[in-house]
Motif scaffolding. Structure first.
Motif, PDB file in Angstrom:
ATOM      1  N   TYR A  19       0.828  -1.202   0.000  1.00  0.00           N
ATOM      2  CA  TYR A  19       0.000   0.000   0.000  1.00  0.00           C
ATOM      3  C   TYR A  19       0.868   1.259   0.000  1.00  0.00           C
ATOM      4  O   TYR A  19       0.620   2.200  -0.750  1.00  0.00           O
ATOM      5  CB  TYR A  19      -0.940  -0.025   1.205  1.00  0.00           C
ATOM      6  CG  TYR A  19      -1.954   1.100   1.239  1.00  0.00           C
ATOM      7  CD1 TYR A  19      -2.675   1.467   0.106  1.00  0.00           C
ATOM      8  CD2 TYR A  19      -2.216   1.782   2.416  1.00  0.00           C
ATOM      9  CE1 TYR A  19      -3.610   2.486   0.149  1.00  0.00           C
ATOM     10  CE2 TYR A  19      -3.152   2.798   2.471  1.00  0.00           C
ATOM     11  CZ  TYR A  19      -3.843   3.146   1.328  1.00  0.00           C
ATOM     12  OH  TYR A  19      -4.766   4.159   1.387  1.00  0.00           O
ATOM     13  N   CYS A  20       1.918   1.274   0.812  1.00  0.00           N
ATOM     14  CA  CYS A  20       2.817   2.432   0.848  1.00  0.00           C
ATOM     15  C   CYS A  20       3.491   2.637  -0.514  1.00  0.00           C
ATOM     16  O   CYS A  20       3.603   3.767  -0.992  1.00  0.00           O
ATOM     17  CB  CYS A  20       3.855   2.272   1.945  1.00  0.00           C
ATOM     18  SG  CYS A  20       3.195   2.450   3.617  1.00  0.00           S
ATOM     19  N   LYS A  21       3.933   1.562  -1.135  1.00  0.00           N
ATOM     20  CA  LYS A  21       4.545   1.679  -2.459  1.00  0.00           C
ATOM     21  C   LYS A  21       3.540   2.215  -3.474  1.00  0.00           C
ATOM     22  O   LYS A  21       3.881   3.054  -4.319  1.00  0.00           O
ATOM     23  CB  LYS A  21       5.095   0.326  -2.915  1.00  0.00           C
ATOM     24  CG  LYS A  21       6.340  -0.087  -2.156  1.00  0.00           C
ATOM     25  CD  LYS A  21       6.830  -1.452  -2.588  1.00  0.00           C
ATOM     26  CE  LYS A  21       8.040  -1.859  -1.763  1.00  0.00           C
ATOM     27  NZ  LYS A  21       8.507  -3.210  -2.112  1.00  0.00           N
ATOM     28  N   ASN A  66       3.055   5.824  -2.986  1.00  0.00           N
ATOM     29  CA  ASN A  66       4.188   6.533  -3.587  1.00  0.00           C
ATOM     30  C   ASN A  66       3.915   6.814  -5.053  1.00  0.00           C
ATOM     31  O   ASN A  66       4.187   7.912  -5.538  1.00  0.00           O
ATOM     32  CB  ASN A  66       5.474   5.727  -3.441  1.00  0.00           C
ATOM     33  CG  ASN A  66       6.317   6.188  -2.292  1.00  0.00           C
ATOM     34  OD1 ASN A  66       6.255   7.340  -1.891  1.00  0.00           O
ATOM     35  ND2 ASN A  66       7.103   5.288  -1.748  1.00  0.00           N
ATOM     36  N   HIS A  67       3.370   5.830  -5.765  1.00  0.00           N
ATOM     37  CA  HIS A  67       3.047   6.028  -7.182  1.00  0.00           C
ATOM     38  C   HIS A  67       1.995   7.123  -7.344  1.00  0.00           C
ATOM     39  O   HIS A  67       2.071   7.944  -8.255  1.00  0.00           O
ATOM     40  CB  HIS A  67       2.580   4.730  -7.839  1.00  0.00           C
ATOM     41  CG  HIS A  67       3.660   3.715  -7.985  1.00  0.00           C
ATOM     42  ND1 HIS A  67       4.769   3.900  -8.783  1.00  0.00           N
ATOM     43  CD2 HIS A  67       3.808   2.497  -7.411  1.00  0.00           C
ATOM     44  CE1 HIS A  67       5.546   2.848  -8.702  1.00  0.00           C
ATOM     45  NE2 HIS A  67       4.988   1.981  -7.864  1.00  0.00           N
ATOM     46  N   PRO A 114       8.430  13.400  -5.584  1.00  0.00           N
ATOM     47  CA  PRO A 114       9.328  12.287  -5.914  1.00  0.00           C
ATOM     48  C   PRO A 114       9.079  10.995  -5.147  1.00  0.00           C
ATOM     49  O   PRO A 114       9.626   9.977  -5.483  1.00  0.00           O
ATOM     50  CB  PRO A 114      10.717  12.843  -5.589  1.00  0.00           C
ATOM     51  CG  PRO A 114      10.483  13.942  -4.622  1.00  0.00           C
ATOM     52  CD  PRO A 114       9.122  14.509  -4.955  1.00  0.00           C
ATOM     53  N   GLY A 115       8.269  11.013  -4.141  1.00  0.00           N
ATOM     54  CA  GLY A 115       7.998   9.796  -3.379  1.00  0.00           C
ATOM     55  C   GLY A 115       8.182  10.044  -1.899  1.00  0.00           C
ATOM     56  O   GLY A 115       8.617  11.103  -1.479  1.00  0.00           O
ATOM     57  N   ILE A 116       7.820   9.066  -1.114  1.00  0.00           N
ATOM     58  CA  ILE A 116       7.858   9.204   0.337  1.00  0.00           C
ATOM     59  C   ILE A 116       8.829   8.166   0.891  1.00  0.00           C
ATOM     60  O   ILE A 116       8.535   6.977   0.878  1.00  0.00           O
ATOM     61  CB  ILE A 116       6.459   8.985   0.943  1.00  0.00           C
ATOM     62  CG1 ILE A 116       5.480   9.997   0.356  1.00  0.00           C
ATOM     63  CG2 ILE A 116       6.506   9.085   2.451  1.00  0.00           C
ATOM     64  CD1 ILE A 116       4.045   9.713   0.678  1.00  0.00           C
ATOM     65  N   PRO A 117      10.011   8.586   1.349  1.00  0.00           N
ATOM     66  CA  PRO A 117      10.950   7.606   1.909  1.00  0.00           C
ATOM     67  C   PRO A 117      10.455   7.099   3.255  1.00  0.00           C
ATOM     68  O   PRO A 117      10.270   7.878   4.189  1.00  0.00           O
ATOM     69  CB  PRO A 117      12.247   8.402   2.051  1.00  0.00           C
ATOM     70  CG  PRO A 117      11.815   9.830   2.101  1.00  0.00           C
ATOM     71  CD  PRO A 117      10.516   9.931   1.353  1.00  0.00           C
ATOM     72  N   LEU A 118      10.206   5.813   3.349  1.00  0.00           N
ATOM     73  CA  LEU A 118       9.647   5.245   4.571  1.00  0.00           C
ATOM     74  C   LEU A 118      10.523   5.500   5.788  1.00  0.00           C
ATOM     75  O   LEU A 118      10.033   5.808   6.858  1.00  0.00           O
ATOM     76  CB  LEU A 118       9.442   3.738   4.413  1.00  0.00           C
ATOM     77  CG  LEU A 118       8.314   3.324   3.488  1.00  0.00           C
ATOM     78  CD1 LEU A 118       8.333   1.816   3.279  1.00  0.00           C
ATOM     79  CD2 LEU A 118       6.978   3.740   4.060  1.00  0.00           C
ATOM     80  N   GLU A 119      11.827   5.383   5.611  1.00  0.00           N
ATOM     81  CA  GLU A 119      12.721   5.493   6.766  1.00  0.00           C
ATOM     82  C   GLU A 119      12.728   6.903   7.352  1.00  0.00           C
ATOM     83  O   GLU A 119      12.964   7.095   8.533  1.00  0.00           O
ATOM     84  CB  GLU A 119      14.166   5.121   6.375  1.00  0.00           C
ATOM     85  CG  GLU A 119      14.316   3.725   5.807  1.00  0.00           C
ATOM     86  CD  GLU A 119      13.872   3.610   4.350  1.00  0.00           C
ATOM     87  OE1 GLU A 119      13.953   4.604   3.603  1.00  0.00           O
ATOM     88  OE2 GLU A 119      13.424   2.526   3.977  1.00  0.00           O
TER      89      GLU A 119
END
Length: 156
Positions: A113-115, A118-119, A127-132
């Protein structure tokens, strides 16, 4: 409903809603024995971390929650809807009739879901959401700017 005691509801308004609703609503919420009404300026992130499931009524917390490692349900189909992730209710009747069932049967894979989110955000030109490093002021600022651009382009 006989299952109401299966849950303890923690209700937190967005700070922007502070003093915009009739106080009678808050008195009614506080009257339920299994409900806690939080001050709107308490950290949303701390509230999510202390929760098992988050139900969002249109706030950004609905898409932020998965990045904090928790499952989320949305009161209705959100603008950041992800195909094949059934985590929203069709309408108020669906919410009232199927809340317990949906809470007990949340089955989507959070990492997937997180990936997928990101899309969605990449389509907003973010540009996206870095999980860390999700929970940083810079990252949240970039996300807010991206969502504002999306909403202005599509809705205003």
């Amino acid at each position: 409903d006989r299952h109401r005691d299966d849950f303890h509801f923690i209700i937190k308004e967005h700070p922007e809603m502070f003093n915009k609703r009739n106080l009678t609503l808050y008195k009614k919420i506080k009257a339920f024995k299994n409900t806690t009404l939080l001050h709107p300026y308490i950290s949303s992130y701390d509230t999510v971390k202390a929760s098992d499931i988050v139900l969002s009524w249109a706030g950004s917390i609905g898409w932020e929650t998965p990045f904090l490692g928790k499952k989320t349900l949305n009161a209705f189909k959100p603008y950041y809807f992800v195909e094949k992730v059934d985590n929203h209710f069709r309408d108020a009747i669906d919410l009232l009739e199927n809340f317990l069932l949906r809470c007990k049967n949340i089955s989507y894979d959070n990492e997937h879901y997180c990936k997928s989110l990101n899309h969605v955000f990449q389509s907003f030109s973010y540009p996206g959401i870095p999980l860390e490093t999700y929970d940083t002021p810079e990252n949240r600022g970039d996300i807010v700017q991206s969502i504002n651009s999306f909403l202005e382009e599509h809705y205003f």
